[in-house]
Design a protein around this motif. Structure first.
Motif, PDB file in Angstrom:
ATOM      1  N   ALA A 109      -1.649 -14.651   5.036  1.00  0.00           N
ATOM      2  CA  ALA A 109      -1.852 -13.231   4.684  1.00  0.00           C
ATOM      3  C   ALA A 109      -1.971 -12.397   5.958  1.00  0.00           C
ATOM      4  CB  ALA A 109      -3.111 -13.082   3.831  1.00  0.00           C
ATOM      5  N   ALA A 110      -2.714 -12.915   6.919  1.00  0.00           N
ATOM      6  CA  ALA A 110      -2.873 -12.177   8.194  1.00  0.00           C
ATOM      7  C   ALA A 110      -1.522 -12.053   8.899  1.00  0.00           C
ATOM      8  CB  ALA A 110      -3.879 -12.898   9.088  1.00  0.00           C
ATOM      9  N   ALA A 111      -0.696 -13.112   8.813  1.00  0.00           N
ATOM     10  CA  ALA A 111       0.612 -13.071   9.477  1.00  0.00           C
ATOM     11  C   ALA A 111       1.519 -12.024   8.829  1.00  0.00           C
ATOM     12  CB  ALA A 111       1.253 -14.453   9.424  1.00  0.00           C
ATOM     13  N   VAL A 112       1.456 -11.916   7.494  1.00  0.00           N
ATOM     14  CA  VAL A 112       2.271 -10.910   6.800  1.00  0.00           C
ATOM     15  C   VAL A 112       1.884  -9.510   7.287  1.00  0.00           C
ATOM     16  CG1 VAL A 112       2.810  -9.862   4.556  1.00  0.00           C
ATOM     17  CG2 VAL A 112       2.582 -12.357   4.732  1.00  0.00           C
ATOM     18  N   LEU A 113       0.572  -9.264   7.324  1.00  0.00           N
ATOM     19  CA  LEU A 113       0.134  -7.925   7.714  1.00  0.00           C
ATOM     20  C   LEU A 113       0.397  -7.665   9.200  1.00  0.00           C
ATOM     21  CD1 LEU A 113      -3.080  -7.356   5.600  1.00  0.00           C
ATOM     22  CD2 LEU A 113      -0.697  -6.867   5.068  1.00  0.00           C
ATOM     23  N   GLN A 114       0.298  -8.720   9.986  1.00  0.00           N
ATOM     24  CA  GLN A 114       0.582  -8.544  11.417  1.00  0.00           C
ATOM     25  C   GLN A 114       2.061  -8.198  11.639  1.00  0.00           C
ATOM     26  OE1 GLN A 114      -0.494 -11.935  13.728  1.00  0.00           O
ATOM     27  NE2 GLN A 114      -0.335 -10.817  15.666  1.00  0.00           N
ATOM     28  N   ALA A 115       2.916  -8.836  10.863  1.00  0.00           N
ATOM     29  CA  ALA A 115       4.349  -8.551  10.994  1.00  0.00           C
ATOM     30  C   ALA A 115       4.654  -7.098  10.619  1.00  0.00           C
ATOM     31  CB  ALA A 115       5.137  -9.501  10.103  1.00  0.00           C
ATOM     32  N   LEU A 116       3.810  -6.533   9.727  1.00  0.00           N
ATOM     33  CA  LEU A 116       3.998  -5.130   9.336  1.00  0.00           C
ATOM     34  C   LEU A 116       3.240  -4.188  10.268  1.00  0.00           C
ATOM     35  CD1 LEU A 116       3.750  -5.551   5.452  1.00  0.00           C
ATOM     36  CD2 LEU A 116       5.817  -5.148   6.813  1.00  0.00           C
ATOM     37  N   GLY A 117       2.599  -4.774  11.299  1.00  0.00           N
ATOM     38  CA  GLY A 117       1.759  -4.010  12.230  1.00  0.00           C
ATOM     39  C   GLY A 117       2.400  -2.742  12.779  1.00  0.00           C
ATOM     40  N   PRO A 118       3.676  -2.774  13.180  1.00  0.00           N
ATOM     41  CA  PRO A 118       4.268  -1.563  13.759  1.00  0.00           C
ATOM     42  C   PRO A 118       4.247  -0.364  12.813  1.00  0.00           C
ATOM     43  CG  PRO A 118       5.644  -3.475  14.227  1.00  0.00           C
ATOM     44  CD  PRO A 118       4.566  -3.938  13.291  1.00  0.00           C
ATOM     45  N   TRP A 119       4.164  -0.625  11.503  1.00  0.00           N
ATOM     46  CA  TRP A 119       4.171   0.485  10.530  1.00  0.00           C
ATOM     47  C   TRP A 119       2.798   0.677   9.889  1.00  0.00           C
ATOM     48  CZ3 TRP A 119       7.475  -3.693  10.751  1.00  0.00           C
ATOM     49  CH2 TRP A 119       8.661  -3.432  11.447  1.00  0.00           C
ATOM     50  N   SER A 120       1.827  -0.128  10.305  1.00  0.00           N
ATOM     51  CA  SER A 120       0.488  -0.017   9.727  1.00  0.00           C
ATOM     52  C   SER A 120      -0.233   1.191  10.342  1.00  0.00           C
ATOM     53  CB  SER A 120      -0.297  -1.303  10.020  1.00  0.00           C
ATOM     54  OG  SER A 120      -1.663  -1.094   9.721  1.00  0.00           O
ATOM     55  N   THR A 121      -1.032   1.869   9.509  1.00  0.00           N
ATOM     56  CA  THR A 121      -1.842   2.971  10.050  1.00  0.00           C
ATOM     57  C   THR A 121      -3.128   2.416  10.669  1.00  0.00           C
ATOM     58  OG1 THR A 121      -3.094   3.286   8.019  1.00  0.00           O
ATOM     59  CG2 THR A 121      -1.027   4.518   8.200  1.00  0.00           C
ATOM     60  N   GLY A 122      -3.361   1.107  10.516  1.00  0.00           N
ATOM     61  CA  GLY A 122      -4.603   0.505  11.013  1.00  0.00           C
ATOM     62  C   GLY A 122      -5.774   0.750  10.071  1.00  0.00           C
ATOM     63  N   ARG A 123      -5.483   1.313   8.915  1.00  0.00           N
ATOM     64  CA  ARG A 123      -6.545   1.687   7.965  1.00  0.00           C
ATOM     65  C   ARG A 123      -6.373   0.925   6.651  1.00  0.00           C
ATOM     66  NH1 ARG A 123     -10.436   4.320  10.732  1.00  0.00           N
ATOM     67  NH2 ARG A 123      -9.538   5.781  12.209  1.00  0.00           N
ATOM     68  N   GLN A 124      -7.344   1.015   5.790  1.00  0.00           N
ATOM     69  CA  GLN A 124      -7.223   0.403   4.468  1.00  0.00           C
ATOM     70  C   GLN A 124      -7.990   1.213   3.429  1.00  0.00           C
ATOM     71  OE1 GLN A 124      -9.609  -3.486   5.222  1.00  0.00           O
ATOM     72  NE2 GLN A 124     -10.010  -2.936   3.079  1.00  0.00           N
ATOM     73  N   LEU A 125      -7.723   0.910   2.153  1.00  0.00           N
ATOM     74  CA  LEU A 125      -8.438   1.586   1.072  1.00  0.00           C
ATOM     75  C   LEU A 125      -9.705   0.807   0.740  1.00  0.00           C
ATOM     76  CD1 LEU A 125      -5.439   2.436  -1.304  1.00  0.00           C
ATOM     77  CD2 LEU A 125      -6.492   3.869   0.448  1.00  0.00           C
ATOM     78  N   PRO A 126     -10.800   1.502   0.382  1.00  0.00           N
ATOM     79  CA  PRO A 126     -12.060   0.807   0.100  1.00  0.00           C
ATOM     80  C   PRO A 126     -11.969  -0.174  -1.063  1.00  0.00           C
ATOM     81  CG  PRO A 126     -12.374   3.199   0.133  1.00  0.00           C
ATOM     82  CD  PRO A 126     -10.908   2.955   0.261  1.00  0.00           C
ATOM     83  N   ASN A 127     -11.016   0.029  -1.968  1.00  0.00           N
ATOM     84  CA  ASN A 127     -10.957  -0.826  -3.163  1.00  0.00           C
ATOM     85  C   ASN A 127     -10.257  -2.153  -2.937  1.00  0.00           C
ATOM     86  OD1 ASN A 127     -12.404   0.534  -5.020  1.00  0.00           O
ATOM     87  ND2 ASN A 127     -10.673   1.411  -6.121  1.00  0.00           N
ATOM     88  N   PHE A 128      -9.565  -2.313  -1.811  1.00  0.00           N
ATOM     89  CA  PHE A 128      -8.777  -3.534  -1.633  1.00  0.00           C
ATOM     90  C   PHE A 128      -9.359  -4.373  -0.498  1.00  0.00           C
ATOM     91  CE2 PHE A 128      -6.162  -0.549  -3.865  1.00  0.00           C
ATOM     92  CZ  PHE A 128      -5.524  -1.332  -4.822  1.00  0.00           C
ATOM     93  N   ALA A 129      -9.232  -5.703  -0.636  1.00  0.00           N
ATOM     94  CA  ALA A 129      -9.762  -6.625   0.366  1.00  0.00           C
ATOM     95  C   ALA A 129     -11.200  -6.257   0.735  1.00  0.00           C
ATOM     96  CB  ALA A 129      -8.873  -6.635   1.609  1.00  0.00           C
TER      97      ALA A 129
END
Ligand SMILES: Cc1cc2nc3c(=O)[nH]c(=O)nc-3n(C[C@H](O)[C@H](O)[C@H](O)COP(=O)(O)OP(=O)(O)OC[C@H]3O[C@@H](n4cnc5c(N)ncnc54)[C@H](O)[C@@H]3O)c2cc1C
Length: 455
Positions: free
Chosen positions: A392-412
């Motif tokens: 899961a961390a690898a998937v999100l890391q691969a999307l890192g260039p487009w990530s805002t670095g933020r998340q919604l309070p309801n998820f994870a």
């Protein structure tokens, strides 16, 4: 009056007090069975007064108080905490003419759907009707129609809440406006909500559901979806899911045991227009199952078809500013049909539309500028738990260039302050922490997903 022995709290309240040896204690087992919930005591309150007595008792005995309803967003609870479980407070009262509902803290969205949809009214629930109303709304809440109606917590009228000092407050834009701001986004940071009043839009039916394609078409479908959705009007909300359908009787036979890609679609307004809008997706590939049709709003859960029954899950999550071609390639590389993905589901929800607009009554919900929300769901069976988390961390890391670095309070959900800090911008986090000092000066509610400012 307070008592100093846990067993004696039962004499002060109407609800049930369960110690670890009591049969009722097992009722606190969460929907997410991967999470260990083992508090020193569980209280099943029947009223705000019961919650207030429990909070005062916890303060007197030096315990913290955690709160849960269904356990869809469960976090570990240990013997330092008393758990307030709102499962016995599921009352829903619908005011049909006023188009509102007053909802008890333990109600799930299914309770509200059952009460409201016979009147043509549409509770703005999330993807799974089994999720709790209050847990969902205190985290903002993005539903299958989020681009049309916006954030569900923007449709809250008022709360009844018990603060960390055991005070019962009625909270609305006019009364305790600071709490009204902070409870919408701040989860349980500022208090335990005992009831909420929400608006119910009139919407007897919608055009929606999901189209499932075989994993062999994942590349074509994901690419087409990413190019198609930015042009959609606000009347349409959509998401896409890379999904390993269980080989189980509850899965539709066409999907059971397969890797599939699902395009979820929910549209309000003109049916012909909605049909036309979906044409490019229907044209990408032959569907294994095309379940998009006119549905009564009561069937809103069919759009995502999330599993209703308790199960172990590990969730990770990120917000994206866009989903260009390179991001699609990365997603397919790590979570596509030939990736050996360890996730049961990787979904991308399109945001924007009404979600992006600030409501008249501002709230502690941040990150309205995000374009997409990506969530991974894995099944952390003990022998694979580490690998599931790593993947899961690898998937999100691969999307890192487009990530805002933020998340919604309801998820994870997480209690880790650095992770929690990603749910808010700096000013909001600071303001929530300052309000917590005021409404919970002794830190009685500082258990679980509670915003803290880390200097
Ligand atoms: C299958 C599934 C589908 C989901 N779909 C969506 C979706 O479409 N959109 C979305 O936004 N989220 C979604 N979520 C996330 C969900 O909204 C959060 O996990 C939410 O916190 C669940 O609330 P609960 O009461 O059901 O869970 P619980 O685990 O019982 O509670 C989670 C947290 O909510 C807060 N909370 C609960 N009750 C109270 C209370 N009385 N007072 C104050 N705080 C309280 C606490 O912080 C608590 O730790 C989904 C989760 C799952 C597992």
């Amino acid at each position: 009056m307070t008592v100093t022995a846990d067993e004696d709290l039962g004499s002060l309240i109407e609800g049930v007090v369960a110690l670890p040896e009591d049969p009722d204690y097992l009722r606190c087992s969460p929907w997410n069975t991967a999470v260990e919930v083992a508090p020193r005591m569980v209280v099943f309150p029947r009223s705000a007064s019961d919650v207030a007595a429990t909070v005062r008792h916890a303060g007197a005995v030096g315990a913290t108080v955690a709160v849960a309803a269904t356990g869809h967003g469960a976090l570990p609870v240990g013997p330092e905490s008393i758990l307030v479980h709102t499962g016995d407070m599921t009352d829903v009262a619908v005011d049909v003419l006023g188009r509102t509902a007053r909802v008890g803290a333990g109600a799930s969205w299914q309770h509200v759907l059952d009460a409201a949809t016979p009147h043509g009214l549409a509770p703005l629930c999330g993807s799974a009707p089994s999720v709790g109303v209050v847990g969902f709304l205190t985290g903002g809440g993005i539903g299958p129609l989020v681009r049309t109606f916006g954030l569900s917590s923007d449709h809250v009228r008022s709360f009844e809440v018990v603060t960390g000092t055991g005070e019962i407050l009625q909270v609305s834009p006019e009364r305790h406006g600071d709490l009204f701001w902070g409870l919408r986004g701040g989860k349980a940071t500022l208090g335990i909500v005992t009831a909420v009043e929400i608006d119910l839009p009139e919407l007897p039916e919608f055009y929606g559901g999901a189209i499932y394609f075989d994993g062999d078409y994942a590349e074509n479908v994901l690419r087409a979806w990413s190019q198609w959705c930015p042009g959609l009007p606000e009347s349409v909300s959509t998401s896409v899911a890379l999904l390993q359908a269980p080989d189980a009787p509850e899965a539709p036979p066409a999907l059971a045991g397969r890797f599939v890609i699902a395009v979820r679609f929910a549209a309000v307004g003109d049916r012909g227009e909605a049909l036309d809008l979906l044409t490019p997706i229907r044209a990408v590939a032959p569907a294994l199952l095309d379940a998009v049709e006119v549905l009564p709003y009561a069937a809103i859960g069919a759009v995502h078809a999330d599993p209703p029954h308790p199960m172990p899950v590990y969730e990770d999550h990120a917000l994206l500013s866009g989903l260009p071609e390179e991001a699609v390639c990365e997603l397919l590389r790590l979570a596509g049909p030939r990736a050996g993905s360890l996730q049961a589901l990787v979904e991308v929800r399109q945001l924007g539309g009404a979600y992006a607009r600030w409501p008249r009554q501002r709230s502690a919900f941040c990150h309205r500028d995000a374009a997409f929300a990506v969530t991974t769901i894995g099944i952390p069976v003990p022998e694979l738990a580490e690998q599931v988390r790593g993947h899961a961390a690898a998937v999100l890391q691969a999307l890192g260039p487009w990530s805002t670095g933020r998340q919604l309070p309801n998820f994870a959900p997480a209690s880790d302050p650095s992770r929690l800090a990603r749910c808010y911008d700096d000013d909001t986090l600071y303001q929530l922490a300052a309000l917590a000092e005021r409404y919970d000066p002794d830190g009685v509610l500082r258990a679980g997903q509670v915003a803290r400012y880390v200097f």
